[in-house]
Design a protein around this motif. Sequence first.
Motif, PDB file in Angstrom:
ATOM      1  N   LEU A 169      20.011  13.806  59.033  1.00 31.64           N
ATOM      2  CA  LEU A 169      20.474  15.184  59.127  1.00 31.64           C
ATOM      3  C   LEU A 169      19.902  16.034  58.002  1.00 31.64           C
ATOM      4  CD1 LEU A 169      24.237  14.887  60.141  1.00 31.64           C
ATOM      5  CD2 LEU A 169      22.247  15.284  61.585  1.00 31.64           C
ATOM      6  N   HIS A 170      19.499  17.241  58.352  1.00 33.07           N
ATOM      7  CA  HIS A 170      18.961  18.169  57.368  1.00 33.07           C
ATOM      8  C   HIS A 170      20.071  19.075  56.850  1.00 33.07           C
ATOM      9  CE1 HIS A 170      14.987  16.886  58.584  1.00 33.07           C
ATOM     10  NE2 HIS A 170      15.265  17.193  59.841  1.00 33.07           N
ATOM     11  N   ALA A 171      19.765  19.831  55.830  1.00 33.95           N
ATOM     12  CA  ALA A 171      20.704  20.830  55.340  1.00 33.95           C
ATOM     13  C   ALA A 171      20.963  21.843  56.445  1.00 33.95           C
ATOM     14  CB  ALA A 171      20.143  21.530  54.101  1.00 33.95           C
ATOM     15  N   SER A 172      22.211  22.269  56.574  1.00 34.84           N
ATOM     16  CA  SER A 172      22.570  23.155  57.675  1.00 34.84           C
ATOM     17  C   SER A 172      22.846  24.571  57.195  1.00 34.84           C
ATOM     18  CB  SER A 172      23.812  22.614  58.397  1.00 34.84           C
ATOM     19  OG  SER A 172      24.937  22.685  57.537  1.00 34.84           O
ATOM     20  N   ASN A 173      22.750  25.489  58.115  1.00 30.17           N
ATOM     21  CA  ASN A 173      23.127  26.880  57.892  1.00 30.17           C
ATOM     22  C   ASN A 173      24.378  27.121  58.726  1.00 30.17           C
ATOM     23  OD1 ASN A 173      23.475  29.662  58.121  1.00 30.17           O
ATOM     24  ND2 ASN A 173      21.278  30.084  58.074  1.00 30.17           N
ATOM     25  N   PRO A 174      25.585  27.018  58.137  1.00 29.43           N
ATOM     26  CA  PRO A 174      26.823  27.083  58.922  1.00 29.43           C
ATOM     27  C   PRO A 174      26.945  28.324  59.791  1.00 29.43           C
ATOM     28  CG  PRO A 174      27.288  26.329  56.700  1.00 29.43           C
ATOM     29  CD  PRO A 174      25.852  26.764  56.703  1.00 29.43           C
ATOM     30  N   GLU A 175      26.564  29.473  59.245  1.00 26.16           N
ATOM     31  CA  GLU A 175      26.667  30.706  60.023  1.00 26.16           C
ATOM     32  C   GLU A 175      25.751  30.649  61.242  1.00 26.16           C
ATOM     33  OE1 GLU A 175      27.006  34.613  61.481  1.00 26.16           O
ATOM     34  OE2 GLU A 175      28.330  33.286  60.348  1.00 26.16           O
ATOM     35  N   LYS A 176      24.562  30.111  61.051  1.00 28.48           N
ATOM     36  CA  LYS A 176      23.600  30.007  62.159  1.00 28.48           C
ATOM     37  C   LYS A 176      24.092  29.022  63.218  1.00 28.48           C
ATOM     38  CE  LYS A 176      18.609  29.426  62.816  1.00 28.48           C
ATOM     39  NZ  LYS A 176      17.342  29.114  62.109  1.00 28.48           N
ATOM     40  N   GLU A 177      24.631  27.887  62.765  1.00 25.42           N
ATOM     41  CA  GLU A 177      25.159  26.896  63.700  1.00 25.42           C
ATOM     42  C   GLU A 177      26.264  27.510  64.554  1.00 25.42           C
ATOM     43  OE1 GLU A 177      23.960  23.574  63.944  1.00 25.42           O
ATOM     44  OE2 GLU A 177      22.421  24.487  62.711  1.00 25.42           O
ATOM     45  N   ARG A 178      27.125  28.252  63.899  1.00 23.56           N
ATOM     46  CA  ARG A 178      28.252  28.882  64.583  1.00 23.56           C
ATOM     47  C   ARG A 178      27.758  29.941  65.573  1.00 23.56           C
ATOM     48  NH1 ARG A 178      33.657  28.344  65.547  1.00 23.56           N
ATOM     49  NH2 ARG A 178      35.002  29.847  64.565  1.00 23.56           N
ATOM     50  N   ARG A 179      26.814  30.743  65.150  1.00 22.39           N
ATOM     51  CA  ARG A 179      26.302  31.822  65.982  1.00 22.39           C
ATOM     52  C   ARG A 179      25.623  31.298  67.240  1.00 22.39           C
ATOM     53  NH1 ARG A 179      23.457  33.919  62.319  1.00 22.39           N
ATOM     54  NH2 ARG A 179      21.350  33.353  62.978  1.00 22.39           N
ATOM     55  N   HIS A 180      25.019  30.128  67.120  1.00 22.60           N
ATOM     56  CA  HIS A 180      24.306  29.550  68.262  1.00 22.60           C
ATOM     57  C   HIS A 180      25.179  28.636  69.105  1.00 22.60           C
ATOM     58  CE1 HIS A 180      20.091  30.210  66.308  1.00 22.60           C
ATOM     59  NE2 HIS A 180      20.714  31.325  66.612  1.00 22.60           N
ATOM     60  N   GLY A 181      26.472  28.604  68.815  1.00 20.49           N
ATOM     61  CA  GLY A 181      27.400  27.852  69.655  1.00 20.49           C
ATOM     62  C   GLY A 181      27.376  26.364  69.444  1.00 20.49           C
ATOM     63  N   ARG A 182      26.964  25.908  68.242  1.00 20.49           N
ATOM     64  CA  ARG A 182      26.877  24.468  67.986  1.00 20.49           C
ATOM     65  C   ARG A 182      28.107  23.927  67.268  1.00 20.49           C
ATOM     66  NH1 ARG A 182      21.558  25.984  66.049  1.00 20.49           N
ATOM     67  NH2 ARG A 182      20.066  25.858  67.760  1.00 20.49           N
ATOM     68  N   CYS A 183      29.100  24.762  67.065  1.00 18.65           N
ATOM     69  CA  CYS A 183      30.299  24.337  66.341  1.00 18.65           C
ATOM     70  C   CYS A 183      31.477  24.204  67.295  1.00 18.65           C
ATOM     71  CB  CYS A 183      30.656  25.348  65.254  1.00 18.65           C
ATOM     72  SG  CYS A 183      29.377  25.568  64.004  1.00 18.65           S
ATOM     73  N   ALA A 294      30.743  28.505  73.685  1.00 22.48           N
ATOM     74  CA  ALA A 294      30.959  28.754  72.252  1.00 22.48           C
ATOM     75  C   ALA A 294      30.054  29.852  71.705  1.00 22.48           C
ATOM     76  CB  ALA A 294      30.760  27.462  71.465  1.00 22.48           C
ATOM     77  N   ARG A 295      28.841  29.951  72.223  1.00 27.26           N
ATOM     78  CA  ARG A 295      27.903  30.943  71.693  1.00 27.26           C
ATOM     79  C   ARG A 295      28.402  32.359  71.954  1.00 27.26           C
ATOM     80  NH1 ARG A 295      23.265  33.633  73.380  1.00 27.26           N
ATOM     81  NH2 ARG A 295      23.300  32.655  75.431  1.00 27.26           N
ATOM     82  N   LYS A 296      28.876  32.619  73.165  1.00 30.66           N
ATOM     83  CA  LYS A 296      29.359  33.958  73.490  1.00 30.66           C
ATOM     84  C   LYS A 296      30.753  34.220  72.927  1.00 30.66           C
ATOM     85  CE  LYS A 296      26.512  34.761  77.577  1.00 30.66           C
ATOM     86  NZ  LYS A 296      26.496  35.111  79.020  1.00 30.66           N
ATOM     87  N   LEU A 297      31.579  33.183  72.860  1.00 26.47           N
ATOM     88  CA  LEU A 297      32.935  33.370  72.343  1.00 26.47           C
ATOM     89  C   LEU A 297      32.936  33.667  70.850  1.00 26.47           C
ATOM     90  CD1 LEU A 297      34.892  30.538  74.204  1.00 26.47           C
ATOM     91  CD2 LEU A 297      35.021  33.001  74.636  1.00 26.47           C
ATOM     92  N   TYR A 298      31.916  33.178  70.137  1.00 23.91           N
ATOM     93  CA  TYR A 298      31.877  33.354  68.675  1.00 23.91           C
ATOM     94  C   TYR A 298      31.985  34.823  68.282  1.00 23.91           C
ATOM     95  CZ  TYR A 298      29.689  33.902  64.089  1.00 23.91           C
ATOM     96  OH  TYR A 298      29.417  34.271  62.800  1.00 23.91           O
ATOM     97  N   SER A 299      31.168  35.673  68.889  1.00 22.20           N
ATOM     98  CA  SER A 299      31.188  37.095  68.531  1.00 22.20           C
ATOM     99  C   SER A 299      32.501  37.747  68.930  1.00 22.20           C
ATOM    100  CB  SER A 299      30.015  37.827  69.185  1.00 22.20           C
ATOM    101  OG  SER A 299      30.080  37.727  70.603  1.00 22.20           O
ATOM    102  N   LEU A 300      33.114  37.259  70.006  1.00 20.52           N
ATOM    103  CA  LEU A 300      34.399  37.814  70.431  1.00 20.52           C
ATOM    104  C   LEU A 300      35.498  37.502  69.425  1.00 20.52           C
ATOM    105  CD1 LEU A 300      34.417  37.102  74.283  1.00 20.52           C
ATOM    106  CD2 LEU A 300      33.888  39.225  73.084  1.00 20.52           C
ATOM    107  N   PHE A 301      35.494  36.279  68.890  1.00 23.93           N
ATOM    108  CA  PHE A 301      36.507  35.921  67.901  1.00 23.93           C
ATOM    109  C   PHE A 301      36.337  36.755  66.624  1.00 23.93           C
ATOM    110  CE2 PHE A 301      36.518  31.626  70.130  1.00 23.93           C
ATOM    111  CZ  PHE A 301      37.700  31.888  70.807  1.00 23.93           C
ATOM    112  N   LEU A 302      35.098  36.999  66.253  1.00 22.25           N
ATOM    113  CA  LEU A 302      34.848  37.791  65.054  1.00 22.25           C
ATOM    114  C   LEU A 302      35.353  39.226  65.201  1.00 22.25           C
ATOM    115  CD1 LEU A 302      31.267  36.782  63.824  1.00 22.25           C
ATOM    116  CD2 LEU A 302      33.463  36.212  62.788  1.00 22.25           C
ATOM    117  N   SER A 303      35.215  39.784  66.397  1.00 20.81           N
ATOM    118  CA  SER A 303      35.565  41.191  66.606  1.00 20.81           C
ATOM    119  C   SER A 303      36.920  41.378  67.279  1.00 20.81           C
ATOM    120  CB  SER A 303      34.479  41.870  67.445  1.00 20.81           C
ATOM    121  OG  SER A 303      34.316  41.209  68.692  1.00 20.81           O
TER     122      SER A 303
END
Length: 445
Positions: A169-183, A294-303
Amino acid sequence: MCGLCLYHFSALCSDFAEIFNADWFISFLSKDVRIVKELPKIGGKLWAPHRMRVPRKCTQRCYLNRVLPALVKKHVVRLTKFDYRLANRLDSDLQKLRCRVNYHALRFTDPIQEMGEKIIQRMRERSTYFIALHLRFEPDMLAFSGCYYGGGEKEKRELGVIRKRWKTLHASNPEKERRHGRCPLTPEEVGLMLRALGYRKNVHIYVASGDIYGGAKTLAPLKALFPNLHTKETVTSKDELAPFSKYSSRMAALDFIVCDGSDAFVTNNNGNMAKILAGRRRYLGHKRTIRPNARKLYSLFLSRGNMSWDAFSSKVHMAQKGFMGEPKELRPGRGEFHENPTTCICENTDPKTPTKPNPRSEQGLINGTEGRKAITEPTVANHTNEELVGSSAEEDDASVEKEDDTSAEKEDDTSEEKEEIADPEAEDDALVRPDDPELEEVLSD
């Protein structure tokens, strides 16, 4: 070659025959393939199997070119890391054999099956309709995902230690992972999604999971949204679970049975267990399986705090189109075969009688939506966007797995207004990668 399957299973922590009915497995498939329980001996000694790994999604020709020569030369071959090692598209006879294995030959042992059915019965005693939720919010899952959930340095330190188990596993970008629906969604986010989709507060939910990261505190927002939460530990006694509780695979098998018997199954991670359950529920009468987009729901939860509950609910309905387990939701041949076994499902040739989901699986959703209207806004604090954007974890774009990030980052607003057919290869597979801890076993907790 298939005779080696039981040999391979016996090397796992929980023996194949301790989870599945091995005699039934051998008998049911006897007309398709000869299966043996033990390897033959030469000179009083067992043959040592030759270990090899095949490429992911290997085709028929691939097996003939790679595995068969090794089998002819070595006589005994053990295929390691077998998850996703068979292509989705094979000849129809082989696809049907896969269905005979997945949905008929594999039966749990009597003690596991009986205990699972007992849990279902006790859920039915509490409510005629219940949802099963495969939460997958355990520490190992969160650590592997490389996501961040607002727990500060304590969370980063604890999950960072666990993440070191996977050397690749490489170093991760949590915000990017979340934005792309991988969380995985948090328990609260799952609850908000279900309430927005129309499930009422009084619905009963069976939570299939291991130890939740953060324990009762993490589950509290979900319990506030749905007070009737149950687990195998709450509907059985310690004595009843004693034969299973020391073995994670047996405990996961119990969860599998209850999820399979539920009226609606909600998965929070598109791993092996979720895919096989989704396929099984399609194959055996079509019961609803809900997968968060998860990818589309992420922005909805934020807003969410910037819109009314009715608007939020409407947008969740739109985001979930193609992820609600409708009969024609997945086109034939798309997604993983285990999730969409269309070759084995008879097509309805009468256009006047369209395929419909199992009526029981519709009950809770229809009764809870009042004609698709949003329910009253739940009284639960908005914690879903806490510290997500302010994560100070290291960002190392170069170390992220090779992918087409451009398409994931661009959101086409107009596409959300159109009816869409899910493309699981582009959306919900984002949570599954080759070294997913759940891919080590189909039945992981």
